[in-house]
Design a protein around this motif. Sequence first.
Motif, short mmCIF file in Angstrom:
data_model
loop_
_atom_site.label_atom_id
_atom_site.label_comp_id
_atom_site.label_asym_id
_atom_site.label_seq_id
_atom_site.Cartn_x
_atom_site.Cartn_y
_atom_site.Cartn_z
N GLU A 29 -52.72 -49.69 24.09
CA GLU A 29 -51.04 -49.47 23.25
C GLU A 29 -50.17 -50.21 24.72
O GLU A 29 -49.48 -50.80 25.28
N SER A 30 -51.04 -48.62 25.31
CA SER A 30 -49.75 -48.94 27.19
C SER A 30 -49.64 -49.60 27.55
O SER A 30 -49.08 -50.30 28.52
N LYS A 31 -50.39 -50.53 27.48
CA LYS A 31 -51.27 -51.96 28.27
C LYS A 31 -50.86 -53.03 27.83
O LYS A 31 -50.86 -54.20 27.88
N GLY A 32 -50.33 -52.80 26.10
CA GLY A 32 -50.20 -53.98 25.09
C GLY A 32 -51.01 -55.52 24.94
O GLY A 32 -51.03 -56.26 24.68
N GLN A 34 -54.17 -56.47 22.05
CA GLN A 34 -54.18 -56.54 21.01
C GLN A 34 -56.05 -56.29 20.88
O GLN A 34 -56.63 -57.10 21.64
#
Length: 164
Positions: A29-32, A34
Amino acid sequence: MGKIYAYHRFSTDEQDAQSQRNIIAKYAESKGLQIDEIISDEGISGSVSYKKRNLSELLSKTNKGDTIIVSEVSRLTRGGIIELSDMIAEFFAPKGLRLIISNVNLDIDCSDMNPLIELQLSMMATFAKIERLNIKNRTKAALEARKKKIEQEGGFYSKSGNWC
């Protein structure tokens, strides 16, 4: 960009599995990122070779540019430098995979390995192997203590409070 796989391995403690899931999810999530697929080896000791786990199937089905995220290097192997080097030489480097070890924020493009990254991975793999040996020794000591208790008292109380 290829597929992103999360890989978990845990021996017996379901809490450990949830911890790994949380660490990986938070990192992604922190690095975008999926995550496309989650692969797990449940109830599998780190002493079992990666070749005998779901990890082997995962490595075999990956394609150039795919990413594998683990919570820590010991999830890949507790077999030390040799087993990790085998994985890198056979799968990660030739396929140009991306390896993310989320607990140390290490993001490696395995198609372009350099000596410093290899040293870091070697050290982490060595520490994972040492921890496996420590776990083995603690288990052995606990079993010896339990045997002694059985000899002295005729049994022992289990974690659930039952006399065995």
